[in-house]
Write an enzyme that holds these catalytic residues in place. Structure first.
Site, PDB file in Angstrom:
ATOM      1  N   GLU A   1      -9.286  25.431   3.535  1.00  0.00           N
ATOM      2  CA  GLU A   1      -8.297  24.502   2.956  1.00  0.00           C
ATOM      3  C   GLU A   1      -8.923  23.521   1.976  1.00  0.00           C
ATOM      4  OE1 GLU A   1      -9.397  24.484   6.038  1.00  0.00           O
ATOM      5  OE2 GLU A   1      -9.453  22.495   6.953  1.00  0.00           O
TER       6      GLU A   1
ATOM      7  N   SER B   1       0.852  -1.195   0.000  1.00  0.00           N
ATOM      8  CA  SER B   1       0.000   0.000   0.000  1.00  0.00           C
ATOM      9  C   SER B   1       0.888   1.244   0.000  1.00  0.00           C
ATOM     10  CB  SER B   1      -0.918  -0.017   1.220  1.00  0.00           C
ATOM     11  OG  SER B   1      -0.133  -0.058   2.382  1.00  0.00           O
TER      12      SER B   1
ATOM     13  N   MET C   1     -10.717  28.772  15.286  1.00  0.00           N
ATOM     14  CA  MET C   1     -11.507  30.008  15.440  1.00  0.00           C
ATOM     15  C   MET C   1     -12.246  29.991  16.776  1.00  0.00           C
ATOM     16  SD  MET C   1     -15.115  30.682  14.923  1.00  0.00           S
ATOM     17  CE  MET C   1     -16.169  31.979  14.317  1.00  0.00           C
ATOM     18  N   GLN C   2     -12.792  28.830  17.120  1.00  0.00           N
ATOM     19  CA  GLN C   2     -13.537  28.732  18.372  1.00  0.00           C
ATOM     20  C   GLN C   2     -12.612  29.013  19.567  1.00  0.00           C
ATOM     21  OE1 GLN C   2     -15.354  24.819  18.146  1.00  0.00           O
ATOM     22  NE2 GLN C   2     -16.773  25.440  16.521  1.00  0.00           N
TER      23      GLN C   2
ATOM     24  N   GLU D   1     -10.405   4.533  -8.779  1.00  0.00           N
ATOM     25  CA  GLU D   1      -9.257   4.009  -8.034  1.00  0.00           C
ATOM     26  C   GLU D   1      -9.762   3.022  -6.992  1.00  0.00           C
ATOM     27  OE1 GLU D   1      -7.256   7.210  -5.930  1.00  0.00           O
ATOM     28  OE2 GLU D   1      -6.269   5.747  -4.634  1.00  0.00           O
TER      29      GLU D   1
ATOM     30  N   HIS E   1     -13.866  25.735   6.502  1.00  0.00           N
ATOM     31  CA  HIS E   1     -12.549  25.161   6.160  1.00  0.00           C
ATOM     32  C   HIS E   1     -12.092  25.665   4.790  1.00  0.00           C
ATOM     33  CE1 HIS E   1     -12.367  21.996   9.346  1.00  0.00           C
ATOM     34  NE2 HIS E   1     -13.663  22.237   9.343  1.00  0.00           N
TER      35      HIS E   1
ATOM     36  N   ASP F   1      -7.852  11.467  -0.525  1.00  0.00           N
ATOM     37  CA  ASP F   1      -7.465  11.481  -1.944  1.00  0.00           C
ATOM     38  C   ASP F   1      -8.375  12.401  -2.770  1.00  0.00           C
ATOM     39  OD1 ASP F   1      -5.166  10.031  -2.132  1.00  0.00           O
ATOM     40  OD2 ASP F   1      -6.148   8.111  -2.481  1.00  0.00           O
TER      41      ASP F   1
ATOM     42  N   PRO G   1       8.274  -9.006  -7.472  1.00  0.00           N
ATOM     43  CA  PRO G   1       6.998  -8.657  -6.820  1.00  0.00           C
ATOM     44  C   PRO G   1       5.953  -8.172  -7.828  1.00  0.00           C
ATOM     45  CG  PRO G   1       8.855  -7.710  -5.614  1.00  0.00           C
ATOM     46  CD  PRO G   1       9.415  -8.273  -6.890  1.00  0.00           C
TER      47      PRO G   1
ATOM     48  N   ILE H   1      -8.332  -9.588   1.056  1.00  0.00           N
ATOM     49  CA  ILE H   1      -9.665 -10.219   1.039  1.00  0.00           C
ATOM     50  C   ILE H   1     -10.736  -9.174   0.766  1.00  0.00           C
ATOM     51  CG2 ILE H   1     -11.412 -11.311   2.519  1.00  0.00           C
ATOM     52  CD1 ILE H   1      -9.169 -12.876   3.838  1.00  0.00           C
TER      53      ILE H   1
ATOM     54  N   GLY I   1       0.889   5.506  -3.781  1.00  0.00           N
ATOM     55  CA  GLY I   1       0.444   6.777  -4.365  1.00  0.00           C
ATOM     56  C   GLY I   1      -0.498   6.612  -5.546  1.00  0.00           C
TER      57      GLY I   1
ATOM     58  N   CYS J   1     -11.915  26.647  12.118  1.00  0.00           N
ATOM     59  CA  CYS J   1     -12.942  25.848  12.799  1.00  0.00           C
ATOM     60  C   CYS J   1     -12.657  25.803  14.309  1.00  0.00           C
ATOM     61  CB  CYS J   1     -13.060  24.471  12.167  1.00  0.00           C
ATOM     62  SG  CYS J   1     -14.715  23.796  12.377  1.00  0.00           S
TER      63      CYS J   1
HETATM   64  N1  GLN Z   1     -15.166  20.436  17.370  1.00  0.00           N
HETATM   65  C1  GLN Z   1     -15.652  21.637  16.784  1.00  0.00           C
HETATM   66  C2  GLN Z   1     -17.108  21.535  16.368  1.00  0.00           C
HETATM   67  O1  GLN Z   1     -17.627  20.460  16.229  1.00  0.00           O
HETATM   68  C3  GLN Z   1     -14.782  22.076  15.622  1.00  0.00           C
HETATM   69  C4  GLN Z   1     -14.803  21.112  14.478  1.00  0.00           C
HETATM   70  C5  GLN Z   1     -13.665  21.316  13.506  1.00  0.00           C
HETATM   71  O2  GLN Z   1     -12.641  21.920  13.835  1.00  0.00           O
HETATM   72  N2  GLN Z   1     -13.814  20.795  12.309  1.00  0.00           N
HETATM   73  O3  GLN Z   1     -17.743  22.542  16.168  1.00  0.00           O
END
Ligand code: GLN
Length: 558
Positions: free
Chosen positions: A517, A20, A392-393, A148, A515, A78, A198, A156, A23, A389
């Site tokens: 990202e 595994s 921020m909290q 993929e 998020h 992925d 292999p 298995i 990539g 997330c």
């Molecule tokens: N645990 C926090 C919530 O559920 C933040 C979740 C996160 O960072 N994705 O709101």
């Protein structure tokens, strides 16, 4: 004789052999990129042979980051690579697990849909797998679907998938499908040779299951000679030009160009009997890679999280920094810092030399106080800060405690008894008992308040961002925060939830409930990361600007 298919959608199946972690995701994404650059409409699907219905409930230490799609699917990481390479969104249909397949079949059995028949792996499970594979093709949005198969041939748990691939090829006719088998050529330093055994064994195993691979992509740390290619081709029954060298690369973003050199795209297109169309247009990609390899500047950014032992747990964040670094012609050196190891006593020595600080998403209590200490340090020392997330909290909690004087302020996720529940569970989450797929998931609109740092970042007032959380800013306290200098700069227009906060008297301090990202791609780096890296760069060369008096302050609900 196999039935002749009328479908015009072509399918490429990618299997893995020998071991595994070779990539497959990057090879699939690289091939897709090249086919897209030739003018084909391509998507990629990942089939995961585990019994979890989706990876949303998996510990990040087990499986790395959980990636979230626009339509709110919690998926394998992925899919993040697919989006970053192809610059088009994926969806629920792009990731299927054994758990989901069985859940569907068992639910159908309970409904009586099988009319008293014995429900079996073949044909019922394999039919459901084939149905899921064909779903993307049936949308009419794609010319080629790359599927993929997770795991390694011989496991298995991947058998029903391999059998489904065999059946699909038989049904569609072999010119509508291609099979790529990814293998490893281990290098023996004692004899100075790459070994092919292999690979031979792994192809034999695939043949036992009725599948002849069309292409062998061979992972290797040394170049593969023509003699060796000929030997592999002969023993594994493939064309010599279908033995593709995949040599270790310094960055995943180089792999599409390495595959272009090896003509993987051409071999696949010929197998599928499709026209080559144009030569792949990889200009923008090459420009990106050139800048990635030759940065002009360098910044040090702390990434603070509690899963940092496994870098895959923050995959999309790390990749977003690569994209944003390139935009700024800057190498971003990420310093991975464990939140559990941070406290008020060591925060200065650990973070004092950073040009910016990011506090990562997460769940639960572990490492929370370290994150809060880091945020206090960033706030008080005017270091650029981005909280995502949970990050921020934590910024909200830190501000409540140390600026507003709400002594035991907390998120009710960690401290349900707090007198100042500044982060609280969302109303519509309170009655939910089930864990899987029940958070606030997927894309939601966010209105950006004019005149704020957030507005400066996006340059527009309406954006869509992806979410994955149960808790949120407790709007009951919003006016306290705004009076104190932390303002809400992004609001959900439909329900008023606070999606972004920022500090007035700080050069760059932003917390986002969503998020960013998940939306950064090679061709479209996310503006929040681009501006955050720019702020780090300014910090590094002493040009980071204090906000001008009160110019950025816009009180939202006064
Ligand atoms: N645990 C926090 C919530 O559920 C933040 C979740 C996160 O960072 N994705 O709101």
């Amino acid at each position: 004789m196999s039935p002749v298919s009328t479908t015009s959608v072509r399918y490429v199946f990618v299997t893995g052999g020998v071991t595994s972690s070779l990539g497959k995701g990057i090879i699939s994404a690289s091939l897709a990129k090249l086919l897209q650059a030739r003018g084909y409409r391509v998507t990629i699907q990942k089939l995961d042979p585990y019994i979890n219905v989706d990876p949303g409930t998996l510990n990040p230490y087990e499986h790395g980051e959980c990636f979230v799609t626009n339509d709110g699917a919690e998926t394998d990481l992925d899919l993040g690579h697919y989006e970053r390479f192809l610059n088009i969104p994926t969806s629920q249909s792009n990731n299927v697990t054994t758990g989901r397949i069985y859940q569907t079949v068992i639910n159908r059995e309970r409904e009586g849909a099988y009319l008293g028949k014995t429900v079996q792996v073949i044909p019922h499970i394999t039919d459901e797998i084939k149905r899921r594979i064909k779903l993307l093709g049936e949308t009419g949005e794609y010319d080629i679907v790359i599927t993929e198969i997770g795991g390694t041939v011989g496991d298995i748990e991947s058998l029903p998938y391999i059998e489904s691939v065999r059946q699909m090829i038989w049904e569609m006719g072999s010119s509508n499908a291609a099979v790529i088998h990814l293998t490893l050529l281990p290098y023996l330093s004692t004899t100075g040779e790459l070994k092919t055994k292999p690979t031979q064994h792994s192809v034999k195993m695939l043949l036992e299951y009725g599948i002849q691979p069309d292409v062998l992509v061979c992972r290797t740390e040394k170049p593969v000679s023509n003699d060796l290619r000929r030997k592999i081709a002969l023993f594994c029954n493939v064309n010599i030009n279908a033995v593709i060298e995949s040599i270790d690369a310094s960055t995943i973003y180089e792999v599409p160009l390495l595959m272009l050199k090896e003509q993987l795209d051409k071999v696949i297109i010929n197998k599928l009997k499709l026209p080559l169309k144009q030569e792949p247009d990889m200009l923008a990609w090459k420009d990106f890679l050139g800048k990635l390899k030759n940065p002009v500047y360098e910044v040090r950014i702390a990434l603070i999280g509690k899963y940092i032992e496994l870098k895959d747990a923050y995959k999309s964040i790390a990749e977003s920094f690569i994209h944003a670094g390139v935009s700024n012609e800057c190498k971003v050196k990420l310093e991975w810092i464990h939140s559990e190891k941070l406290d008020a006593g060591n925060v200065k020595s650990t973070l004092g030399s950073m040009h910016a600080i990011l506090v990562a998403p997460g769940f639960g209590e572990r490492g929370i106080e370290g994150k809060i200490a880091a945020i206090r340090f960033a706030r008080e020392n005017k270091i650029p800060f981005l909280g995502i997330c949970l990050g921020m909290q934590c910024a909200v909690v830190e501000f409540a405690r140390n600026v507003l004087g709400f002594a035991d302020a907390h998120s009710t996720e960690v401290s349900p008894e707090s007198n100042y529940p500044v982060i609280d569970m969302m109303e519509d989450q309170k009655d939910i008992q089930h864990k899987g797929g029940t958070m606030r998931l997927g894309e939601f609109p966010c209105s950006i308040v004019k005149g704020t740092k957030a507005y400066h970042v996006y340059g527009k007032s309406k954006v869509m961002e992806r979410h994955r959380h149960r808790y949120e800013f407790n709007s009951k306290y919003l006016s306290d925060f705004e009076k104190g200098g932390m303002i809400a700069s992004g609001i959900n227009p439909d329900n008023g939830l606070v999606e972004m906060v920022e500090l007035k008297n700080h050069p760059w301090f932003i917390g986002v409930q969503f998020h960013p990202e998940y939306k950064s791609t090679v061709l479209h780096p996310h503006p929040l990361f681009v501006r955050f890296v720019k702020a780090a760069l300014d910090k590094s060369n002493g040009t980071l600007q204090e906000p001008k008096s009160d110019a950025t302050a816009v009180i939202v609900n006064s």
